[in-house]
Design a protein around this motif. Structure first.
Motif, short mmCIF file in Angstrom:
data_model
loop_
_atom_site.label_atom_id
_atom_site.label_comp_id
_atom_site.label_asym_id
_atom_site.label_seq_id
_atom_site.Cartn_x
_atom_site.Cartn_y
_atom_site.Cartn_z
N LYS A 161 0.84 -1.19 -0.02
CA LYS A 161 0.08 0.14 0.01
C LYS A 161 0.90 1.20 0.09
O LYS A 161 2.15 1.28 0.74
N TYR A 162 0.42 2.14 -0.48
CA TYR A 162 0.99 3.56 -0.64
C TYR A 162 -0.09 4.54 -0.26
O TYR A 162 -1.00 4.61 -0.51
N PHE A 163 0.66 5.50 0.75
CA PHE A 163 -0.40 6.31 1.22
C PHE A 163 0.32 7.75 1.02
O PHE A 163 1.44 7.97 1.14
N CYS A 164 -0.52 8.83 0.91
CA CYS A 164 0.03 10.22 0.56
C CYS A 164 -0.92 11.31 1.05
O CYS A 164 -2.20 10.86 1.09
N VAL A 165 -0.31 12.10 1.86
CA VAL A 165 -1.36 13.33 2.13
C VAL A 165 -1.61 14.07 1.33
O VAL A 165 -0.84 14.47 0.51
N SER A 166 -2.89 14.57 1.37
CA SER A 166 -3.49 15.58 0.56
C SER A 166 -3.79 16.70 1.29
O SER A 166 -3.41 16.93 2.32
N THR A 167 -4.94 17.32 0.96
CA THR A 167 -5.33 18.51 1.78
C THR A 167 -6.82 18.80 1.55
O THR A 167 -7.35 18.43 0.59
N ASP A 168 -7.53 19.41 2.92
CA ASP A 168 -8.87 19.82 2.29
C ASP A 168 -8.92 21.01 1.17
O ASP A 168 -9.87 21.20 0.60
N LYS A 169 -7.86 21.57 1.14
CA LYS A 169 -7.80 22.73 0.05
C LYS A 169 -7.68 22.17 -1.49
O LYS A 169 -7.86 22.90 -2.38
N ALA A 170 -7.49 20.67 -1.45
CA ALA A 170 -7.69 20.27 -2.78
C ALA A 170 -9.23 19.87 -3.20
O ALA A 170 -9.45 19.77 -4.40
N ALA A 171 -10.08 20.27 -2.27
CA ALA A 171 -11.46 20.42 -2.68
C ALA A 171 -11.94 21.83 -3.04
O ALA A 171 -11.84 22.45 -2.26
N ASN A 172 -12.15 21.68 -4.38
CA ASN A 172 -12.68 23.14 -4.91
C ASN A 172 -11.53 24.23 -4.68
O ASN A 172 -11.52 25.15 -3.98
N PRO A 173 -10.27 23.62 -5.14
CA PRO A 173 -9.05 24.63 -5.05
C PRO A 173 -9.13 26.28 -5.30
O PRO A 173 -10.00 26.27 -6.54
N VAL A 174 -8.65 27.00 -4.67
CA VAL A 174 -8.48 28.52 -4.96
C VAL A 174 -7.12 28.93 -5.03
O VAL A 174 -6.83 29.88 -5.24
N ASN A 175 -6.18 28.07 -4.38
CA ASN A 175 -4.85 28.41 -4.54
C ASN A 175 -3.94 27.24 -5.27
O ASN A 175 -4.34 26.21 -5.41
N MET A 176 -2.78 27.59 -5.63
CA MET A 176 -2.04 26.72 -6.36
C MET A 176 -1.54 25.40 -5.66
O MET A 176 -1.38 24.26 -6.19
N PHE A 324 -13.65 29.57 3.04
CA PHE A 324 -14.12 28.46 3.98
C PHE A 324 -13.61 27.31 3.52
O PHE A 324 -12.84 27.09 2.56
N GLU A 325 -13.60 26.37 4.50
CA GLU A 325 -12.98 24.92 4.47
C GLU A 325 -13.97 23.85 4.12
O GLU A 325 -15.08 24.00 4.48
N GLU A 326 -13.52 22.78 3.09
CA GLU A 326 -14.32 21.69 3.14
C GLU A 326 -13.39 20.53 2.51
O GLU A 326 -12.40 20.77 2.07
N PHE A 327 -14.02 19.22 2.68
CA PHE A 327 -13.08 18.10 2.60
C PHE A 327 -13.69 17.35 1.13
O PHE A 327 -13.01 16.47 0.99
N TYR A 328 -14.77 17.81 0.84
CA TYR A 328 -15.13 16.97 -0.28
C TYR A 328 -16.06 17.90 -1.44
O TYR A 328 -16.36 18.94 -0.89
#
Length: 401
Positions: A161-176, A324-328
């Motif tokens: 298995k491979y695990f990688c950290v993503s971010t809440d900011k990947a949901a509907n992103p507004v920054n690079m 605002f923050e969102e996870f999905y």
């Protein structure tokens, strides 16, 4: 400090205790009989993963990070708190994007039979990293291409298995930064056809290295005022919770699952200025709000002598700050029943081969040419992500105190 985090971020109890308690024996058995590699393991999230793994006595725990100093502190922390396990624990100050790292992986495959689980927590995580084209290109390298290449190496060394950290900011992103992690998820989806992968979309990790809250500690150490936006609300998890979420995702998640903490918008969204007030109160200081940065800088000695401390609160106006923050995102398939405190985005292998090839080729062409602009990279991200709404104000966090 970490013992006092929960009251500052608006919670009374840790998130994952109940869920972990139900499967602790299963998790401990897996860890005890497995070999682990943690890439970026000396950062806040990586070191939290290492502490959680080490506490369960893994067969092998290898840690790779480019920061020698943070690695030294990780070892001292583990030895001072946990002592010594029965397995092999070793750290390596290596760049995971280098040929040296590839040689290291080959050696470990021959010597110990490779790794069962690979965690990748290396990332450029700051919104401020998008201010210039060079740091931005390094963000692309680290967050996207190094992730893709290390997953290939994980497969070659036999990882389950491979695990990688993503971010809440990947949901509907507004920054690079968020957009780079969103594109990374597409690359992971492609590799998921070759080996299982899972990720986690995070809230902010309170007092993580380089974060605004981490900066509160540094400002007091240096007798400097505290500054924070008063209109930015964020979700927070503790470093320990961050490590637990990653381990749960890696060891219990199905292929392409994205784990995220179940946090309540009304109860758990907290402004940075509110945390600053609670932080100072916890140390016995009364915050005194100043009208300008200059006033705040000038009044440190005067106010500190009275058990007070200057703060400067302001409205956010910098590029890439999400309101605002969102996870999905709308349309993503969710499993909200498997865990009490964790939601799961159930992903199909969604990606467009032609888009990934175009992105790879375009970045390679820019680098072969030896020059590129920030505008060209923003335009490329817009092409890759139709949902990307880049918030550009022309101002960056480096212009703030």
């Amino acid at each position: 400090m970490f013992d006092n985090i929960l009251p500052m971020i608006g919670r009374k109890k840790p998130l994952f205790v109940e869920d972990l308690g139900k499967i602790e024996n299963e998790i401990s058995d897996i860890v005890k009989n497995s070999r682990f590699l943690v890439i970026g393991g000396a950062g806040t999230i990586g070191s939290a993963i290492c502490r959680e793994l080490f506490a369960r006595d893994p067969k092998v725990l290898h840690v790779v990070d480019i920061s020698e100093n943070n690695m030294v502190e990780l070892v001292r922390d583990i030895r001072s708190s946990k002592g010594y396990g029965s397995g092999e624990f070793a750290t390596f100050a290596i760049d995971c994007g280098s040929d040296i790292f590839k040689a290291f992986i080959k050696e470990q495959k021959d010597r110990i039979g490779g790794y069962d689980y690979v965690f990748n927590t290396s990332a450029l995580k700051h919104v401020r990293s998008e201010k210039d084209p060079y740091t931005l290109m390094r963000m692309i390298d680290t967050n996207i291409f190094n992730t893709d290449s290390t997953m290939v190496l994980a497969k070659e060394c036999g990882a389950k298995k491979y695990f990688c950290v993503s971010t809440d900011k990947a949901a509907n992103p507004v920054n690079m930064m968020g957009a780079s992690k969103r594109i990374m998820e597409h690359y992971l989806n492609r590799r998921s056809l070759e080996m299982p992968v899972s990720t986690a979309r995070f809230a902010n990790v309170a007092f993580s290295d380089g974060s605004l809250l981490y900066g509160f500690n540094r400002r007091l150490e240096k007798e400097q005022p505290i500054a924070a936006p008063n209109d930015v609300r964020r979700y927070f998890v503790t470093p320990k919770e961050a490590g637990e979420l990653c381990i749960l995702s890696c060891l219990t998640g199905e292929n392409r699952d994205i784990y995220f903490p179940k946090l309540d918008e009304e109860l758990n969204l907290v402004t940075f200025s509110d945390i600053a007030v609670k932080y100072l109160n916890s140390l016995g200081y009364e915050p005194v709000e100043c009208a300008t940065e200059d006033e705040a800088r000038a009044r440190v000695a005067e106010l500190k002598a009275k058990h007070k401390y200057p703060v400067y609160f302001f409205r956010s106006d910098t590029t890439g700050e999400k309101d605002f923050e969102e996870f999905y995102m709308n349309g993503e398939n969710l499993d909200m029943d498997k865990f009490t405190s964790i939601g799961i985005v159930k992903k199909a292998a969604e990606y467009k081969e032609e888009d990934l090839e175009y992105f790879t080729a375009t970045i390679r062409s820019m680098r072969d040419k030896g020059s590129w602009t920030r505008g060209e990279l923003v335009e490329l991200f817009n092409k890759m992500l139709p949902e990307f709404h880049h918030k550009e104000t022309g101002k960056f966090l480096d212009g703030r105190m």
